[in-house]
Design a protein around this motif. Structure first.
Motif, PDB file in Angstrom:
ATOM      1  N   PHE A   1       1.518 -18.431 -40.473  1.00 48.45           N
ATOM      2  CA  PHE A   1       1.917 -17.504 -39.410  1.00 48.45           C
ATOM      3  C   PHE A   1       1.734 -18.144 -38.041  1.00 48.45           C
ATOM      4  N   ASP A   2       2.524 -17.668 -37.086  1.00 46.44           N
ATOM      5  CA  ASP A   2       2.445 -18.181 -35.720  1.00 46.44           C
ATOM      6  C   ASP A   2       1.361 -17.498 -34.903  1.00 46.44           C
ATOM      7  N   ALA A   3       1.026 -16.265 -35.256  1.00 54.96           N
ATOM      8  CA  ALA A   3       0.066 -15.498 -34.456  1.00 54.96           C
ATOM      9  C   ALA A   3      -0.450 -14.327 -35.267  1.00 54.96           C
ATOM     10  N   ALA A   4      -1.542 -13.745 -34.781  1.00 57.12           N
ATOM     11  CA  ALA A   4      -2.097 -12.521 -35.367  1.00 57.12           C
ATOM     12  C   ALA A   4      -2.607 -11.642 -34.232  1.00 57.12           C
ATOM     13  N   TYR A   5      -2.546 -10.329 -34.451  1.00 57.63           N
ATOM     14  CA  TYR A   5      -2.951  -9.368 -33.425  1.00 57.63           C
ATOM     15  C   TYR A   5      -3.734  -8.226 -34.059  1.00 57.63           C
ATOM     16  N   LEU A   6      -4.727  -7.727 -33.327  1.00 55.33           N
ATOM     17  CA  LEU A   6      -5.482  -6.551 -33.723  1.00 55.33           C
ATOM     18  C   LEU A   6      -4.976  -5.339 -32.944  1.00 55.33           C
ATOM     19  N   THR A   7      -4.922  -4.197 -33.616  1.00 50.05           N
ATOM     20  CA  THR A   7      -4.476  -2.973 -32.955  1.00 50.05           C
ATOM     21  C   THR A   7      -5.433  -1.830 -33.287  1.00 50.05           C
ATOM     22  N   ASN A   8      -5.780  -1.056 -32.272  1.00 52.91           N
ATOM     23  CA  ASN A   8      -6.467   0.229 -32.460  1.00 52.91           C
ATOM     24  C   ASN A   8      -6.222   1.084 -31.231  1.00 52.91           C
ATOM     25  N   SER A   9      -6.935   2.198 -31.098  1.00 51.38           N
ATOM     26  CA  SER A   9      -6.650   3.111 -29.995  1.00 51.38           C
ATOM     27  C   SER A   9      -6.899   2.466 -28.641  1.00 51.38           C
ATOM     28  N   ILE A  10      -7.794   1.484 -28.588  1.00 46.20           N
ATOM     29  CA  ILE A  10      -8.124   0.813 -27.333  1.00 46.20           C
ATOM     30  C   ILE A  10      -7.246  -0.408 -27.121  1.00 46.20           C
ATOM     31  N   ASP A  11      -7.098  -1.222 -28.145  1.00 46.70           N
ATOM     32  CA  ASP A  11      -6.397  -2.499 -28.033  1.00 46.70           C
ATOM     33  C   ASP A  11      -5.033  -2.433 -28.723  1.00 46.70           C
ATOM     34  N   PRO A  12      -3.951  -2.370 -27.966  1.00 46.58           N
ATOM     35  CA  PRO A  12      -2.635  -2.295 -28.607  1.00 46.58           C
ATOM     36  C   PRO A  12      -2.210  -3.587 -29.285  1.00 46.58           C
ATOM     37  N   ALA A  13      -2.641  -4.734 -28.740  1.00 48.26           N
ATOM     38  CA  ALA A  13      -2.248  -6.015 -29.341  1.00 48.26           C
ATOM     39  C   ALA A  13      -3.217  -7.088 -28.850  1.00 48.26           C
ATOM     40  N   LEU A  14      -4.411  -7.099 -29.399  1.00 49.68           N
ATOM     41  CA  LEU A  14      -5.432  -8.071 -29.020  1.00 49.68           C
ATOM     42  C   LEU A  14      -5.184  -9.359 -29.798  1.00 49.68           C
ATOM     43  N   PRO A  15      -4.894 -10.469 -29.119  1.00 47.64           N
ATOM     44  CA  PRO A  15      -4.603 -11.707 -29.847  1.00 47.64           C
ATOM     45  C   PRO A  15      -5.811 -12.205 -30.642  1.00 47.64           C
ATOM     46  N   VAL A  16      -5.533 -12.756 -31.800  1.00 47.03           N
ATOM     47  CA  VAL A  16      -6.548 -13.386 -32.632  1.00 47.03           C
ATOM     48  C   VAL A  16      -6.478 -14.886 -32.396  1.00 47.03           C
ATOM     49  N   ALA A  17      -7.604 -15.471 -32.007  1.00 48.83           N
ATOM     50  CA  ALA A  17      -7.648 -16.918 -31.764  1.00 48.83           C
ATOM     51  C   ALA A  17      -7.833 -17.697 -33.051  1.00 48.83           C
ATOM     52  N   ALA A  18      -8.576 -17.101 -34.008  1.00 46.80           N
ATOM     53  CA  ALA A  18      -8.838 -17.817 -35.258  1.00 46.80           C
ATOM     54  C   ALA A  18      -9.278 -16.837 -36.336  1.00 46.80           C
ATOM     55  N   ILE A  19      -8.925 -17.157 -37.566  1.00 47.27           N
ATOM     56  CA  ILE A  19      -9.473 -16.489 -38.753  1.00 47.27           C
ATOM     57  C   ILE A  19     -10.050 -17.593 -39.620  1.00 47.27           C
ATOM     58  N   GLY A  20     -11.370 -17.618 -39.717  1.00 43.80           N
ATOM     59  CA  GLY A  20     -12.003 -18.734 -40.403  1.00 43.80           C
ATOM     60  C   GLY A  20     -11.655 -20.035 -39.704  1.00 43.80           C
ATOM     61  N   GLU A  21     -11.113 -20.983 -40.446  1.00 40.73           N
ATOM     62  CA  GLU A  21     -10.761 -22.289 -39.890  1.00 40.73           C
ATOM     63  C   GLU A  21      -9.329 -22.351 -39.362  1.00 40.73           C
ATOM     64  N   VAL A  22      -8.565 -21.286 -39.555  1.00 39.79           N
ATOM     65  CA  VAL A  22      -7.172 -21.254 -39.095  1.00 39.79           C
ATOM     66  C   VAL A  22      -7.133 -20.771 -37.655  1.00 39.79           C
ATOM     67  N   THR A  23      -6.497 -21.527 -36.779  1.00 35.60           N
ATOM     68  CA  THR A  23      -6.418 -21.153 -35.365  1.00 35.60           C
ATOM     69  C   THR A  23      -4.981 -20.786 -34.992  1.00 35.60           C
ATOM     70  N   TYR A  24      -4.866 -19.941 -33.958  1.00 36.22           N
ATOM     71  CA  TYR A  24      -3.560 -19.505 -33.466  1.00 36.22           C
ATOM     72  C   TYR A  24      -3.473 -19.754 -31.962  1.00 36.22           C
ATOM     73  N   ALA A  25      -2.369 -20.342 -31.531  1.00 30.16           N
ATOM     74  CA  ALA A  25      -2.104 -20.553 -30.111  1.00 30.16           C
ATOM     75  C   ALA A  25      -1.359 -19.342 -29.564  1.00 30.16           C
ATOM     76  N   PRO A  26      -1.338 -19.155 -28.245  1.00 30.06           N
ATOM     77  CA  PRO A  26      -0.527 -18.075 -27.664  1.00 30.06           C
ATOM     78  C   PRO A  26       0.920 -18.183 -28.141  1.00 30.06           C
ATOM     79  N   HIS A  27       1.527 -17.017 -28.395  1.00 33.08           N
ATOM     80  CA  HIS A  27       2.869 -16.999 -28.988  1.00 33.08           C
ATOM     81  C   HIS A  27       3.742 -16.001 -28.222  1.00 33.08           C
ATOM     82  N   PRO A  28       4.373 -16.440 -27.142  1.00 31.45           N
ATOM     83  CA  PRO A  28       5.132 -15.525 -26.274  1.00 31.45           C
ATOM     84  C   PRO A  28       6.207 -14.723 -26.992  1.00 31.45           C
ATOM     85  N   GLU A  29       6.839 -15.290 -28.010  1.00 31.48           N
ATOM     86  CA  GLU A  29       7.937 -14.592 -28.688  1.00 31.48           C
ATOM     87  C   GLU A  29       7.454 -13.289 -29.318  1.00 31.48           C
ATOM     88  N   SER A  30       6.342 -13.333 -30.051  1.00 33.39           N
ATOM     89  CA  SER A  30       5.844 -12.105 -30.674  1.00 33.39           C
ATOM     90  C   SER A  30       5.204 -11.180 -29.637  1.00 33.39           C
TER      91      SER A  30
END
Length: 249
Positions: free
Chosen positions: A204-233
């Motif tokens: 995947f190119d990116a991951a985001y967390l969503t809840n009532s406070i955070d509509p799209a909080l970017p995920v920098a890493a899950i375990g050893e997998v890292t994600y860079a900023p992804h303007p398209e998504s």
């Protein structure tokens, strides 16, 4: 604003032992109120009614919920954090200052775990706090859960979604279908729900967390997998939310 409690719309100055006991078997919804409006308010009404039917065997009408929320709104300037807890026939509303969304991308530790009755937003949050603390002790910001088969489900207090190019993918594992997630899905022209395996997170190119406070909080890493900023998504998600107007209490 200090914390305010309303029980069935009336100010609550003391909490009885009976009320404390009742909170161990209850469900709730968290709402961020802005200018007297809430994202996906109709979805909150639907979920509160459905969960009340399942837990207590009775319906909970939208008009009753709205009356309690309106009583709470009278104690604010139109901006607040609400948590409405359903205790069988009683509705407990906690009113706190509004919370701004987070902006710092988070690092998540994948942990095998599933909440009890994951489709319910119930008050059994011991495991969420416990695993969140364990993740922080390991050097992460929080935890993200996966099944024994390695399918990502949800984070401790968030839903999670992933992006491949402009396409948004939601995990198919059992989760709480959060209100903010449903609002996002309403606004997307198309999206996919499919198994998201820990072993395939790097696809995947990116991951985001969503809840009532955070509509799209970017995920920098899950375990050893890292994600860079992804303007398209980011643009895809922003456009989806922009298409869904908040609803007045």
């Amino acid at each position: 604003m200090t914390e305010i409690l309303l029980l069935n719309g009336e100010p609550l100055h003391t909490v009885t032992p009976q009320l404390l006991r009742a909170t161990s078997y209850a469900h709730f919804s968290s709402l961020q109120v802005r200018d007297g409006k809430v994202d996906g308010l109709d979805l909150h009404f639907e979920r509160l009614d459905r969960s009340t039917r399942e837990l207590f065997g009775r319906s909970l009408e939208a008009a009753q919920i709205r009356a309690v929320l309106q009583a709470g709104l009278a104690h604010t300037d139109g901006n607040a954090s609400f948590r409405l807890t359903v205790l069988d026939t009683d509705l407990l509303l906690r009113i706190e200052p509004p919370i701004a969304p987070s902006t710092t991308p988070v690092r998540l530790q994948p942990i095998q775990h599933q909440r009890a009755l994951p489709h319910l937003k119930h008050t059994g949050t011991f495991d969420l706090i416990y695993f969140g603390r364990r993740a922080q002790e390991a050097g992460y910001d929080d935890a993200v859960f996966h099944t024994a088969a390695g399918e990502i489900s949800e984070a401790s207090i968030w839903n999670i979604c992933f992006a491949r190019g402009p396409e948004i993918v939601f995990p198919a594992a059992p989760i709480l279908n959060g209100i903010r997630q449903q609002v996002l899905q309403r606004g997307l022209a198309a999206y996919e729900t499919s198994p998201v395996l820990v072993s395939e997170l790097a696809s995947f190119d990116a991951a985001y967390l969503t809840n009532s406070i955070d509509p799209a909080l970017p995920v920098a890493a899950i375990g050893e997998v890292t994600y860079a900023p992804h303007p398209e998504s980011v643009r895809t998600i922003a456009a989806a939310y922009a298409s869904q107007a908040a609803q007045p209490i």
